[in-house]
Design a protein around this motif. Structure first.
Motif, short mmCIF file in Angstrom:
data_model
loop_
_atom_site.label_atom_id
_atom_site.label_comp_id
_atom_site.label_asym_id
_atom_site.label_seq_id
_atom_site.Cartn_x
_atom_site.Cartn_y
_atom_site.Cartn_z
N ALA A 81 0.83 -1.21 0.00
CA ALA A 81 0.00 0.00 0.00
C ALA A 81 0.87 1.26 0.00
CB ALA A 81 -0.94 0.00 1.20
N GLU A 82 1.94 1.24 0.77
CA GLU A 82 2.87 2.37 0.80
C GLU A 82 3.56 2.51 -0.56
OE1 GLU A 82 7.11 3.44 2.89
OE2 GLU A 82 5.67 2.27 4.06
N PHE A 83 3.93 1.39 -1.15
CA PHE A 83 4.57 1.40 -2.46
C PHE A 83 3.63 2.01 -3.51
CE2 PHE A 83 5.44 -0.77 -6.55
CZ PHE A 83 6.74 -0.33 -6.75
N GLN A 84 2.36 1.63 -3.47
CA GLN A 84 1.38 2.20 -4.40
C GLN A 84 1.24 3.70 -4.21
OE1 GLN A 84 -2.19 -0.30 -3.91
NE2 GLN A 84 -2.04 -0.65 -6.11
N GLU A 85 1.28 4.16 -2.98
CA GLU A 85 1.18 5.60 -2.72
C GLU A 85 2.38 6.34 -3.30
OE1 GLU A 85 -0.22 9.25 -1.51
OE2 GLU A 85 -1.27 7.34 -1.69
N LYS B 248 10.53 -2.77 -10.87
CA LYS B 248 11.36 -3.95 -11.14
C LYS B 248 12.23 -4.32 -9.93
CE LYS B 248 11.25 -3.71 -16.12
NZ LYS B 248 11.96 -3.39 -17.36
N LYS B 249 12.69 -3.31 -9.19
CA LYS B 249 13.47 -3.56 -7.98
C LYS B 249 12.62 -4.32 -6.96
CE LYS B 249 15.13 -0.92 -4.02
NZ LYS B 249 13.97 -0.50 -3.28
N CYS B 250 11.38 -3.87 -6.78
CA CYS B 250 10.50 -4.53 -5.82
C CYS B 250 10.11 -5.93 -6.28
CB CYS B 250 9.26 -3.67 -5.57
SG CYS B 250 9.61 -2.19 -4.60
N ILE B 251 9.93 -6.11 -7.57
CA ILE B 251 9.63 -7.45 -8.09
C ILE B 251 10.80 -8.39 -7.81
CG2 ILE B 251 9.37 -8.79 -10.22
CD1 ILE B 251 7.54 -6.54 -11.25
N ALA B 252 12.01 -7.91 -8.02
CA ALA B 252 13.19 -8.74 -7.76
C ALA B 252 13.30 -9.10 -6.28
CB ALA B 252 14.45 -8.02 -8.24
N ARG C 91 2.28 -17.45 0.90
CA ARG C 91 1.08 -17.01 0.17
C ARG C 91 0.98 -15.48 0.14
NH1 ARG C 91 1.15 -21.26 -2.09
NH2 ARG C 91 0.01 -23.09 -1.38
N LYS C 92 1.29 -14.87 1.26
CA LYS C 92 1.23 -13.41 1.34
C LYS C 92 2.24 -12.78 0.38
CE LYS C 92 1.69 -9.60 4.62
NZ LYS C 92 2.04 -9.21 5.99
N GLU C 93 3.45 -13.32 0.36
CA GLU C 93 4.50 -12.78 -0.51
C GLU C 93 4.18 -13.06 -1.99
OE1 GLU C 93 7.60 -10.30 -0.94
OE2 GLU C 93 6.83 -10.92 1.01
N GLN C 94 3.59 -14.21 -2.28
CA GLN C 94 3.19 -14.51 -3.66
C GLN C 94 2.12 -13.53 -4.14
OE1 GLN C 94 2.18 -18.67 -3.11
NE2 GLN C 94 4.01 -19.32 -4.27
N LEU D 220 0.77 -8.62 -7.37
CA LEU D 220 0.35 -7.21 -7.41
C LEU D 220 1.43 -6.33 -8.01
CD1 LEU D 220 -1.40 -6.98 -3.91
CD2 LEU D 220 -2.52 -6.90 -6.15
N LEU D 221 2.66 -6.60 -7.66
CA LEU D 221 3.78 -5.83 -8.22
C LEU D 221 3.88 -6.05 -9.73
CD1 LEU D 221 6.41 -6.42 -5.41
CD2 LEU D 221 5.45 -4.21 -6.08
N GLN D 222 3.70 -7.28 -10.17
CA GLN D 222 3.75 -7.57 -11.60
C GLN D 222 2.60 -6.88 -12.34
OE1 GLN D 222 3.87 -11.83 -11.14
NE2 GLN D 222 6.09 -11.91 -11.43
N THR D 223 1.46 -6.76 -11.68
CA THR D 223 0.33 -6.04 -12.25
C THR D 223 0.67 -4.57 -12.42
OG1 THR D 223 -1.23 -7.59 -11.27
CG2 THR D 223 -2.11 -5.46 -11.93
#
Length: 144
Positions: free
Chosen positions: A14-18, A72-76, A103-106, A111-114
């Protein structure tokens, strides 16, 4: 307007999206920016449209690269955590805590890939608007 991708925290989605929302302000305001800075035919002598378009082009490039790098950094990072949790789960398949974390991390990884897809749509829209208004004033250098 674009924040450096190194300073973005990937822990809380949520913070990342903000942070992304703030970084996307240049794209959200591109129509307004172009309407207020690119003159109509009767006012072309009062404003240097080529310089304005070049500045906007550079700003868009920087903003898009910064956001792309952050995502991409967060996806990695998230992928690495998922792999680590998978290894832990293989060692002890009965540990429900590890399974919940996995499961939470997956979910966070999906969401990051989206966000990469969202980013592509936003970038395409911005470049389309930019090209519609600036193509006669500024021709960007060819992409490498």
């Amino acid at each position: 307007m674009a924040a450096p991708s190194e300073g973005v925290s990937c822990e809380d989605f949520a913070e990342f999206q903000e942070v992304l929302r703030v970084m996307r302000q240049i794209d959200d305001r591109i129509v307004h920016e172009l309407n207020t800075t690119i003159p109509t035919a009767s006012f072309t002598r009062k404003v240097n449209a080529a310089e304005t378009c070049k500045h906007l082009y550079d700003s868009l490039l920087e903003s898009h690269a910064s956001r792309d790098g952050a995502i991409k950094k967060c996806i990695a990072e998230s992928s690495a955590v998922v792999n680590l949790l998978r290894e832990e789960r293989q060692k002890d398949s009965d540990d429900m805590t590890v399974l919940k974390q996995l499961r939470k991390e997956q979910t966070k990884l999906k969401l990051l890939q989206t966000e990469l897809n969202v980013e592509e749509v936003i970038n395409d829209r911005s470049w389309k608007i930019f090209n519609e208004r600036c193509r006669i004033h500024y021709k960007p250098p060819p992409k490498k």
